[in-house]
Write a protein that holds these residues in place. Sequence first.
Motif, PDB file in Angstrom:
ATOM      1  N   THR A   2      84.955 -26.228 104.308  1.00  0.00           N
ATOM      2  CA  THR A   2      84.618 -25.533 105.581  1.00  0.00           C
ATOM      3  C   THR A   2      86.588 -25.086 105.540  1.00  0.00           C
ATOM      4  N   ASP A   3      86.367 -24.801 107.210  1.00  0.00           N
ATOM      5  CA  ASP A   3      87.492 -24.126 107.592  1.00  0.00           C
ATOM      6  C   ASP A   3      88.592 -25.304 108.050  1.00  0.00           C
ATOM      7  N   THR A   4      87.916 -26.683 108.344  1.00  0.00           N
ATOM      8  CA  THR A   4      88.360 -27.774 109.345  1.00  0.00           C
ATOM      9  C   THR A   4      88.869 -28.435 107.709  1.00  0.00           C
ATOM     10  N   ALA A   5      88.317 -28.702 106.629  1.00  0.00           N
ATOM     11  CA  ALA A   5      88.823 -29.568 105.535  1.00  0.00           C
ATOM     12  C   ALA A   5      89.654 -28.844 105.011  1.00  0.00           C
ATOM     13  N   ILE A   6      89.486 -28.099 105.172  1.00  0.00           N
ATOM     14  CA  ILE A   6      91.464 -26.614 104.758  1.00  0.00           C
ATOM     15  C   ILE A   6      92.879 -27.195 105.357  1.00  0.00           C
ATOM     16  N   MET A  72      87.670 -58.190 104.430  1.00  0.00           N
ATOM     17  CA  MET A  72      85.938 -57.085 105.554  1.00  0.00           C
ATOM     18  C   MET A  72      85.820 -55.899 104.832  1.00  0.00           C
ATOM     19  N   ARG A  73      84.813 -55.472 105.187  1.00  0.00           N
ATOM     20  CA  ARG A  73      83.339 -54.357 104.205  1.00  0.00           C
ATOM     21  C   ARG A  73      83.698 -53.274 104.618  1.00  0.00           C
ATOM     22  N   ILE A  74      85.164 -52.346 104.699  1.00  0.00           N
ATOM     23  CA  ILE A  74      85.649 -51.104 105.206  1.00  0.00           C
ATOM     24  C   ILE A  74      85.078 -50.236 104.826  1.00  0.00           C
ATOM     25  N   THR A  75      84.658 -49.707 105.219  1.00  0.00           N
ATOM     26  CA  THR A  75      84.027 -47.631 104.652  1.00  0.00           C
ATOM     27  C   THR A  75      85.103 -47.282 105.172  1.00  0.00           C
ATOM     28  N   GLY A  76      85.894 -46.309 105.141  1.00  0.00           N
ATOM     29  CA  GLY A  76      86.648 -45.224 105.210  1.00  0.00           C
ATOM     30  C   GLY A  76      86.096 -43.604 105.266  1.00  0.00           C
ATOM     31  N   ILE A  77      85.812 -42.660 105.161  1.00  0.00           N
ATOM     32  CA  ILE A  77      85.724 -41.532 105.871  1.00  0.00           C
ATOM     33  C   ILE A  77      86.500 -40.779 106.068  1.00  0.00           C
ATOM     34  N   ASP A  78      86.782 -39.289 105.392  1.00  0.00           N
ATOM     35  CA  ASP A  78      87.148 -38.713 106.249  1.00  0.00           C
ATOM     36  C   ASP A  78      87.516 -37.167 105.394  1.00  0.00           C
ATOM     37  N   ILE A  79      87.172 -35.610 106.373  1.00  0.00           N
ATOM     38  CA  ILE A  79      86.711 -34.676 105.739  1.00  0.00           C
ATOM     39  C   ILE A  79      87.196 -34.240 104.732  1.00  0.00           C
ATOM     40  N   SER A  80      89.131 -34.616 104.543  1.00  0.00           N
ATOM     41  CA  SER A  80      89.613 -33.865 103.486  1.00  0.00           C
ATOM     42  C   SER A  80      89.789 -34.528 102.522  1.00  0.00           C
ATOM     43  N   ALA A  81      89.838 -33.626 101.273  1.00  0.00           N
ATOM     44  CA  ALA A  81      89.463 -34.380  99.986  1.00  0.00           C
ATOM     45  C   ALA A  81      91.506 -34.593  99.597  1.00  0.00           C
ATOM     46  N   ALA A  82      92.063 -34.097  99.931  1.00  0.00           N
ATOM     47  CA  ALA A  82      93.066 -34.183  99.695  1.00  0.00           C
ATOM     48  C   ALA A  82      94.378 -35.482 100.304  1.00  0.00           C
ATOM     49  N   GLN A  83      93.656 -36.025 101.655  1.00  0.00           N
ATOM     50  CA  GLN A  83      93.725 -37.527 102.706  1.00  0.00           C
ATOM     51  C   GLN A  83      93.031 -38.645 101.123  1.00  0.00           C
ATOM     52  N   LEU A  84      91.898 -38.497 100.810  1.00  0.00           N
ATOM     53  CA  LEU A  84      91.010 -39.602 100.334  1.00  0.00           C
ATOM     54  C   LEU A  84      91.658 -39.596  98.461  1.00  0.00           C
ATOM     55  N   ARG A  85      91.878 -39.296  98.107  1.00  0.00           N
ATOM     56  CA  ARG A  85      93.040 -38.709  96.622  1.00  0.00           C
ATOM     57  C   ARG A  85      94.231 -39.941  96.991  1.00  0.00           C
ATOM     58  N   CYS A  86      94.784 -39.492  98.008  1.00  0.00           N
ATOM     59  CA  CYS A  86      95.803 -40.318  98.247  1.00  0.00           C
ATOM     60  C   CYS A  86      95.868 -41.212  98.714  1.00  0.00           C
ATOM     61  N   ALA A  87      94.584 -41.608  99.561  1.00  0.00           N
ATOM     62  CA  ALA A  87      93.705 -43.649  99.559  1.00  0.00           C
ATOM     63  C   ALA A  87      93.224 -43.898  98.205  1.00  0.00           C
ATOM     64  N   GLU A  88      92.831 -43.222  97.350  1.00  0.00           N
ATOM     65  CA  GLU A  88      92.420 -43.751  96.251  1.00  0.00           C
ATOM     66  C   GLU A  88      93.282 -44.026  95.453  1.00  0.00           C
ATOM     67  N   GLU A  89      93.826 -43.376  95.018  1.00  0.00           N
ATOM     68  CA  GLU A  89      95.323 -43.580  94.333  1.00  0.00           C
ATOM     69  C   GLU A  89      95.994 -45.097  95.132  1.00  0.00           C
ATOM     70  N   ARG A  90      96.627 -44.901  96.079  1.00  0.00           N
ATOM     71  CA  ARG A  90      97.175 -46.108  96.647  1.00  0.00           C
ATOM     72  C   ARG A  90      96.760 -47.609  96.951  1.00  0.00           C
ATOM     73  N   TRP A  91      94.876 -46.925  97.111  1.00  0.00           N
ATOM     74  CA  TRP A  91      94.517 -48.671  97.745  1.00  0.00           C
ATOM     75  C   TRP A  91      92.809 -48.714  97.258  1.00  0.00           C
ATOM     76  N   GLY A  92      92.354 -47.636  96.094  1.00  0.00           N
ATOM     77  CA  GLY A  92      91.517 -48.296  95.653  1.00  0.00           C
ATOM     78  C   GLY A  92      91.249 -49.186  94.438  1.00  0.00           C
ATOM     79  N   VAL A 177      92.517 -26.927 114.762  1.00  0.00           N
ATOM     80  CA  VAL A 177      91.210 -27.692 114.980  1.00  0.00           C
ATOM     81  C   VAL A 177      91.242 -28.324 116.416  1.00  0.00           C
ATOM     82  N   LYS A 178      90.179 -28.377 116.690  1.00  0.00           N
ATOM     83  CA  LYS A 178      90.207 -29.020 118.289  1.00  0.00           C
ATOM     84  C   LYS A 178      89.708 -30.406 118.031  1.00  0.00           C
TER      85      LYS A 178
END
Length: 222
Positions: A2-6, A72-92, A177-178
Amino acid sequence: MTDTAIAWDTYSRLRPERRPVNARGETTWFNWTQYPDHGPGAELLHLPPGGRVLDLGCGKGGNAAHLASLGMRITGIDISAAQLRCAEERWGHLTGLKLHQAEAAGFLQSTAETFDAVYSVYGALWFTDPKLLLPAIHDRLCAGGRLVFSQRPPVEGCYGCQASYIPHGPGKDPLVVKRWDYQPEAWQHLLAEQGYTDVRATVLEAPPGTRRVGTLIVTAHT
């Protein structure tokens, strides 16, 4: 995509990585504001030991990682795959941290999981219609659960749905983005309308010695 994810993938390239340590030498920490080493921390969430938490718009995962480090048991969601790749690499590697690519309201409406707290730091609460998102959050919070979010205060006279612009490279139009901006008292009214209680919305001033904008912090219970 989607445009928002981009747009948020593009933002990910512009956003600097979280520092290796903060001013106290800690490798993980919670920060509600846009300024380093400023403001309250995870105590705003009022979490029980091993609490279940949802981060709406977790970005590169720094705040979620801190909660995981606290057990804590924490679930993080984000629409951006690029953001999540960074999160996985550092904190996965952290136990208790789960990351999902999803749009906030859609995730809340599709999951059966409940949470002790839901939070957003300059995240989905700022960039999703609150009349859609607030009831979806309320449905997934445990009785007495806590919602906390932070974002920039509104520009005077500019309330409701606004446009945020993300640079997209030389010679290209910015991505749009809105976002939803309201005064503190308007947020209090919106949350009360959706059944939240003990609603508080205040603006935390910027660090001393600066003339920069403060941070709007909103807290509420179910």
